[in-house]
Write a protein that holds these residues in place. Structure first.
Motif, PDB file in Angstrom:
ATOM      1  N   SER A 181       0.869  -1.180   0.000  1.00 24.61           N
ATOM      2  CA  SER A 181       0.000   0.000   0.000  1.00 24.61           C
ATOM      3  C   SER A 181       0.911   1.237   0.000  1.00 24.61           C
ATOM      4  N   SER A 230       1.828   3.347   2.209  1.00 25.04           N
ATOM      5  CA  SER A 230       2.746   3.517   3.343  1.00 25.04           C
ATOM      6  C   SER A 230       4.124   2.943   3.038  1.00 25.04           C
ATOM      7  N   THR A 254      -6.446  13.221   4.236  1.00 26.77           N
ATOM      8  CA  THR A 254      -7.719  12.505   4.140  1.00 26.77           C
ATOM      9  C   THR A 254      -8.509  12.574   5.454  1.00 26.77           C
ATOM     10  N   ASP A 301       3.081  13.128  -0.254  1.00 26.68           N
ATOM     11  CA  ASP A 301       2.087  12.049  -0.205  1.00 26.68           C
ATOM     12  C   ASP A 301       0.853  12.571  -0.940  1.00 26.68           C
ATOM     13  N   SER A 320      -1.490   5.621  -3.384  1.00 28.98           N
ATOM     14  CA  SER A 320      -2.004   4.241  -3.253  1.00 28.98           C
ATOM     15  C   SER A 320      -3.010   3.983  -4.363  1.00 28.98           C
ATOM     16  N   LYS A 368      -7.490   4.764  -3.903  1.00 25.11           N
ATOM     17  CA  LYS A 368      -8.129   6.058  -3.628  1.00 25.11           C
ATOM     18  C   LYS A 368      -8.657   6.634  -4.945  1.00 25.11           C
TER      19      LYS A 368
HETATM   20  C1  LIG Z   1      -3.197  10.748   2.904  1.00 25.02           C
HETATM   21  C2  LIG Z   1      -2.915   9.314   3.209  1.00 25.02           C
HETATM   22  N1  LIG Z   1      -1.645   8.911   3.281  1.00 25.02           N
HETATM   23  C3  LIG Z   1      -1.338   7.626   3.518  1.00 25.02           C
HETATM   24  C4  LIG Z   1      -2.312   6.681   3.736  1.00 25.02           C
HETATM   25  C5  LIG Z   1      -1.932   5.276   3.975  1.00 25.02           C
HETATM   26  O1  LIG Z   1      -2.079   4.626   2.777  1.00 25.02           O
HETATM   27  P1  LIG Z   1      -2.093   3.058   2.639  1.00 25.02           P
HETATM   28  O2  LIG Z   1      -3.197   2.571   3.525  1.00 25.02           O
HETATM   29  O3  LIG Z   1      -2.323   2.831   1.188  1.00 25.02           O
HETATM   30  O4  LIG Z   1      -0.768   2.581   3.121  1.00 25.02           O
HETATM   31  C6  LIG Z   1      -3.656   7.056   3.678  1.00 25.02           C
HETATM   32  C7  LIG Z   1      -4.717   6.080   3.885  1.00 25.02           C
HETATM   33  O5  LIG Z   1      -5.880   6.379   3.978  1.00 25.02           O
HETATM   34  C8  LIG Z   1      -3.954   8.405   3.393  1.00 25.02           C
HETATM   35  O6  LIG Z   1      -5.229   8.815   3.297  1.00 25.02           O
END
Ligand SMILES: Cc1ncc(COP(=O)(O)O)c(C=O)c1O
Length: 361
Positions: free
Chosen positions: A60, A62, A135, A161, A184, A187
């Motif tokens: 994902s 992260s 988010t 990000d 990711s 989204k």
């Molecule tokens: C702005 C933002 N960054 C990072 C993440 C983490 O992403 P992932 O769950 O794909 O690792 C999210 C998850 O909702 C997010 O909204």
């Protein structure tokens, strides 16, 4: 029948995309794979508005947070923290044993260029990390003035990000000068969760050459070596790559500018709807996201019960970011709720869910 997703990720995935995931498997060291992998390049570059490589990771988003730090920071990094995800990223840097300094904002506020300028002028940072679209709070920071500041500090890498904004809001990586921009799949790209994408500048690769202990799975130089051969270092999620190929074709068909416009229209509609129905926005005025709207639950609606009720009717809704609502509750302030309008959702679909919500007040 699955519920329609109005949550800020994973987002609704169209059936024709899901169908791509059932493509018969192929070996990842075959010519067929190389052709599939190479075919993704032009579309990905367009989405990022870049000539840089766009790497794909079977993780994902992260995963790329960690990649930024482990590859491009030897010692010290600056983070802007204005919500839950930016806070987590700063924590990831700490867990990678880097020295972390933060510019802390009240949640709901946007990241501001002048604060970055001040911090960078006072410390010897190797990189600056920020979340474009928080988010958790529905805030989209303005990258334009920040890009101007970053140009004053060419020795500092800039990591953005764009997990919940890429492909829903325009991010011109090359023009802005972003060194690593990451997102990711689940989204605004409207794909199933499981892969992440990131544009990587030459400067970022060069910096990686100076960093020891980059590990293996997220080693940018290892990924780059194989990327140049239309390959990945290890077995990727091939079903996701078929889905991505199809989705990039759909994005091309819609046109990126139209896609951004659709997101702007959905966001404007939700903001008007909120205002007309007596809700205040939680996000700082002028910095409201085009992909997710965060409102104050001034009517004290019982979102927990509504969530269950609406789920039975086929809608998945969001009752606000957990930690944010807990904190607001403790402070005696109204909690929040979010309506996501990202990915392939249409204005009509968003109107469907707001009409459902109206039945509760
Ligand atoms: C702005 C933002 N960054 C990072 C993440 C983490 O992403 P992932 O769950 O794909 O690792 C999210 C998850 O909702 C997010 O909204």
């Amino acid at each position: 029948m699955a519920n329609k997703l109005f949550i800020p990720g994973p987002t609704e995935v169209r059936k024709e995309i899901l169908d791509e995931m059932t493509h018969p498997q192929i070996g990842h060291r075959t010519q067929e794979f190389k052709e599939l992998f190479a075919s993704l390049r032009p579309g990905l570059k367009k989405v990022f508005h870049t000539e840089n490589d766009v790497l794909i990771s079977t993780s994902s988003g992260s995963g790329f947070w960690e990649a930024c730090i482990r590859n491009c920071v030897n010692k010290k990094v600056l983070h802007a923290v204005n919500g839950s995800f930016s806070k987590k990223w700063a924590d990831v840097s700490k867990r990678c044993s880097r020295e972390v300094e933060k510019i802390d904002y009240e949640w709901g506020k946007a990241v501001k260029a002048e604060d970055i300028d001040k911090a960078l002028s006072e410390g010897d940072y190797e990189a600056f990390c920020m979340v474009h679209n928080e988010t958790s709070t529905g805030v989209a920071s303005d990258l334009e003035p920040i890009a101007k500041v970053m140009k004053k500090y060419p020795e500092v890498l800039w990591f953005v990000d764009a997990v919940s904004s890429l492909a829903g809001m325009k991010i011109e990586v090359d023009r802005l000068g972003i060194d690593i921009c990451l997102a990711s799949s689940q989204k605004a790209l409207a794909l199933p969760a499981g892969i992440a994408v990131a544009s990587i500048s030459e400067k970022a690769y060069k910096k990686a050459e100076t960093v020891e202990g980059r590990g293996y799975y997220f080693d940018l130089l290892e990924l780059k070596k194989m990327y140049d051969k239309d390959q990945t270092p290890y077995t990727p999620s091939i079903p996701h790559l078929y889905a991505l190929k199809k989705q990039l074709e759909r994005i091309e068909e819609e046109g990126l500018e139209n896609r951004y416009k659709r997101h702007k229209e959905m966001a404007a509609y939700v903001r008007d709807w909120a205002k007309d129905n007596g809700f205040e926005m939680f996000s700082e005025q002028g910095y409201e996201s085009d992909t997710v709207s965060c409102m104050k639950n001034t009517k004290k609606l019982d979102f927990k019960a509504m969530k269950k009720d609406l789920a039975a009717k086929g809608y998945s809704i969001d009752s606000g970011y957990g930690k944010l609502n807990e904190n607001l509750e403790k402070e005696g302030k109204p909690t929040t709720f979010r309506i996501a309008h990202m990915g392939d959702l249409t204005l009509d679909e968003v109107k469907e869910v707001t009409a459902e919500l109206e039945k509760y007040f």
